[in-house]
Scaffold this motif. Structure first.
Motif, mmCIF file in Angstrom:
data_model
loop_
_atom_site.group_PDB
_atom_site.id
_atom_site.type_symbol
_atom_site.label_atom_id
_atom_site.label_comp_id
_atom_site.label_asym_id
_atom_site.label_seq_id
_atom_site.Cartn_x
_atom_site.Cartn_y
_atom_site.Cartn_z
ATOM 1 N N GLY A 523 0.506 -1.185 0.091
ATOM 2 C CA GLY A 523 -0.118 0.256 -0.100
ATOM 3 C C GLY A 523 0.789 1.096 -0.095
ATOM 4 N N ARG A 524 1.221 2.399 0.449
ATOM 5 C CA ARG A 524 1.070 3.731 0.544
ATOM 6 C C ARG A 524 1.024 4.802 1.998
ATOM 7 N NH1 ARG A 524 -1.724 8.168 0.679
ATOM 8 N NH2 ARG A 524 -0.425 10.512 0.128
ATOM 9 N N VAL A 525 2.306 4.442 2.092
ATOM 10 C CA VAL A 525 1.989 5.688 3.137
ATOM 11 C C VAL A 525 2.774 6.648 3.332
ATOM 12 C CG1 VAL A 525 3.115 5.163 6.147
ATOM 13 C CG2 VAL A 525 2.444 3.139 4.874
ATOM 14 N N ALA A 526 2.185 7.887 3.450
ATOM 15 C CA ALA A 526 2.680 9.086 3.758
ATOM 16 C C ALA A 526 3.377 10.023 5.307
ATOM 17 C CB ALA A 526 1.902 10.042 2.804
ATOM 18 N N ILE A 527 3.956 10.380 4.959
ATOM 19 C CA ILE A 527 4.962 10.865 6.338
ATOM 20 C C ILE A 527 4.865 12.390 6.320
ATOM 21 C CG2 ILE A 527 7.053 10.996 7.875
ATOM 22 C CD1 ILE A 527 7.994 8.422 7.331
ATOM 23 N N ALA A 528 4.210 13.063 6.970
ATOM 24 C CA ALA A 528 4.056 14.625 6.965
ATOM 25 C C ALA A 528 5.123 15.296 8.150
ATOM 26 C CB ALA A 528 2.575 15.383 6.662
#
Length: 617
Positions: A523-528
């Motif tokens: 899947g997709r993991v976003a760090i902000a």
């Protein structure tokens, strides 16, 4: 004077029940019949003996003299009502007729008496009944009346003025009708009830307000029955008015007191955090206090009042145990004291402490159960946290020695990696060796951090969040795995925050690992990272914070476990696939730095974890 003989006896024989006396001119009793003897209580011999008492007329009747002097006068003058006295004392009245006769050549007077005491007694009883009736009416608490159903009064109690302020003459003269006294708000309703009651049963029982001439309001109860009127006249109502003002006021005060007491009871129950219940075993019905909604989210209707409704909400894994213990307690006449899981209206189960007592009838049969249910979920969670803390304390005691050994191992790894790079020379450098050296260095820093935690000496320094994320991406990518797309959105100029660098890196790694596991490794993991002005979730104080976010596009976190997901050892993974400590450590690190963690998630929309750290001043 003549002696009595067969001729005189024959004269007396036809008398029947009448009392007959034969008297001489001077009033001496010459003979009597049996009826007279019975009525007076003497024998014939006693009445005729020379020493007998005087003739029992009281007083001597004037009609006797008139009959002696006027033997041919058969008129009313020879009749009189006389009193006789019995031998045993009581007197009685009798009507006496006197007539003159000749017996054996001698004149004699025949007195024929007929007792009138029965008629007198009836008349006396009638007059006494009249007096009793008048006494009853005068002492009745109400006003007796007789009126047409249209309200015209035909007869009314003299006490009506005390109640209504109008004299009886005002009603009897047609100046005032009973209907005219009704308060405006009650008049229409009372009239409708009157008509419907008369049509149904010929009786009515109404309560309404009346207004006196001075403006005072009184509440009356009007009870009456009706009878047909004469000819074309309307029906007649005969009834009684009671002044119930004081009773109604007392009932109102009592109702308000009971309502206030019930409110206090409900407040006490609500403040206790308990649900009070009563089960009618015979009727098969359960009643719950209003706190059922506050504690478990159910209204009484939504919950249901049958025992089956309660059983359907007990956790299936607990139901058999609960029912078995309940049966034993009822059979043994003892308290039930048990904990079990109970379904909440919003989903999920809450732990309940249930304490109840059974009541029995005279035959020893159970008829009612009264008890309380209290939500003890938080208590059990605190107990679990205490147990977890005790385990963590044990783990912490081992951390020092383990970390010391690991530090030695990592030192050897780093030394050997450095020697390998030196031997390969500049041309033979391999990026894998550099990655291994970086990982070993971070491992060494982690060991030093664990040692500092074990000693109670956390090391804090200003952290550049952008730089920290950038330098951690390669390691995080390897942790996430090849099928997880890792993105980073950093913000230049983000203010620093004071923290333990290793612990912040550990937060990042734990959140990425949690996201990877939630998505099944794909899947997709976003760090902000970015600054934010917000109110502290715990204290409510406004301030500047640095927010570190990790979001995934996995299935999301179910609502029923969102409050528990940060608890130590809580895990949704299969046994052996997770420790249940990852998110607990994230929560612990955030709190230890004066921040907090927020979770935003919905089914099918992934999960977003945001960790807030106070910005450095």
């Amino acid at each position: 004077m003549p002696e009595t003989g067969p001729g005189l006896l024959n004269l007396l024989a036809p008398g029947g029940d009448d009392l007959m006396f034969v008297l001489s001119g001077d009033g001496k009793l010459l003979d009597v019949n049996e009826a007279a003897c019975r009525a007076l209580g003497y024998t014939r011999e006693e009445l005729l003996s020379p020493g007998a008492a005087a003739f029992p007329f009281i007083p001597w009747p004037p009609a006797f003299s008139r009959a002696w002097q006027n033997p041919a006068d058969p008129g009313e003058g020879s009749r009189s009502i006389n009193t006789f006295r019995r031998r045993d004392g009581p007197a009685f009245a009798a009507e006496v007729r006197f007539s003159q006769h000749t017996v054996g050549g001698e004149k004699a007077v025949l007195a024929v008496a007929r007792e009138t005491s029965a008629g007198s007694a009836l008349e006396a009883a009638f007059h006494q009944a009249e007096r009793n009736y008048a006494s009853i009416l005068s002492n009745l608490p109400g006003i007796v009346y007789r009126a047409t159903v249209t309200g015209n009064v035909l007869a009314i109690d003299g006490h009506v003025e005390q109640l209504t302020g109008h004299p009886p003459s005002a009603f009897l003269g047609g100046e005032v009708r009973l209907r005219d006294l009704m308060a405006e708000a009650d008049g229409g309703i009372a009239h409708e009830e009157l008509v419907s009651s008369l049509a149904a049963s010929g009786t009515y029982d109404l309560t309404y307000s009346i207004v006196r001439p001075d403006g005072e309001r009184r509440i009356v109860r009007d009870i009456a029955h009706t009878a047909p009127g004469e000819g074309d006249q309307p029906p007649i109502a005969e009834g009684i008015l009671f002044d119930v003002t004081q009773r109604v006021e007392e009932e109102r005060v009592l109702r308000e007191a009971l309502a206030a007491e019930h409110r206090r009871y409900q407040q006490v129950v609500a403040a206790s955090g308990q649900v009070v219940y009563e089960q009618d075993i015979v009727a098969g019905v359960m009643h719950y206090s209003a706190s059922l909604f506050d504690v478990f989210g159910y209204t009484t209707v939504a919950h249901g009042t049958r025992p089956e409704d309660w059983r359907s909400k007990v956790h299936p894994g607990d139901l058999e145990r609960v029912l078995e213990q309940g049966r034993h307690a009822v059979d043994e006449h003892r308290l039930v004291n048990i904990e079990y899981r109970y379904r909440h209206a919003r989903g999920g189960y809450r732990w309940v402490w249930d304490r109840s007592q059974c009541d029995y009838d005279e035959g020893g049969r159970p008829v009612r159960i009264i008890g309380v249910m209290q939500d003890v979920t938080e208590r059990r969670e605190l107990e679990a946290q205490v147990r977890a803390a005790q385990r963590m304390e044990t783990i912490g005691a081992l951390t020092g020695s383990v970390a010391h050994d690991l530090n030695n191992f990592l030192t050897a790894v780093l030394v050997n990696l450095a020697m390998a790079r030196m031997q390969l020379g500049r041309e033979g450098q391999m990026p894998e060796l550099q990655d291994a050296a970086d990982a070993a260095s971070r491992g060494a820093e982690l060991v030093r951090s664990l040692l500092n935690i074990a000693r109670g000496e956390p090391r804090r320094e200003p952290i550049d969040a952008d730089a920290l994320v950038a330098e951690s991406l390669r390691l995080l990518a390897r942790i996430a795995g090849p099928e997880v797309h890792l993105e980073a959105n950093v913000c230049e100029g983000c203010p620093p925050f004071n923290a333990d660098r290793v612990q912040v890196q550990q937060v990042l790694m734990n959140l990425v690992v949690n996201a990877r596991n939630a998505m099944g490794g794909r899947g997709r993991v976003a760090i902000a990272v970015g600054p934010v002005a917000a109110e502290h979730r715990e204290t409510g104080e406004p301030g500047e914070f640095v927010r570190l976010e990790v979001a995934d596009d996995g299935p999301g976190v179910p609502a029923e476990i969102q409050e528990r997901i940060f608890q130590p050892y809580f895990s949704t993974s299969e046994p052996g696939e997770g420790t249940g400590l990852g998110l607990s450590i994230v929560h612990s690190v955030a709190q230890s730095h004066g921040g907090w963690v927020e979770l935003t998630s919905a089914p099918g929309q992934g999960a977003r974890f945001a960790v807030y750290f106070p910005a450095a001043v």
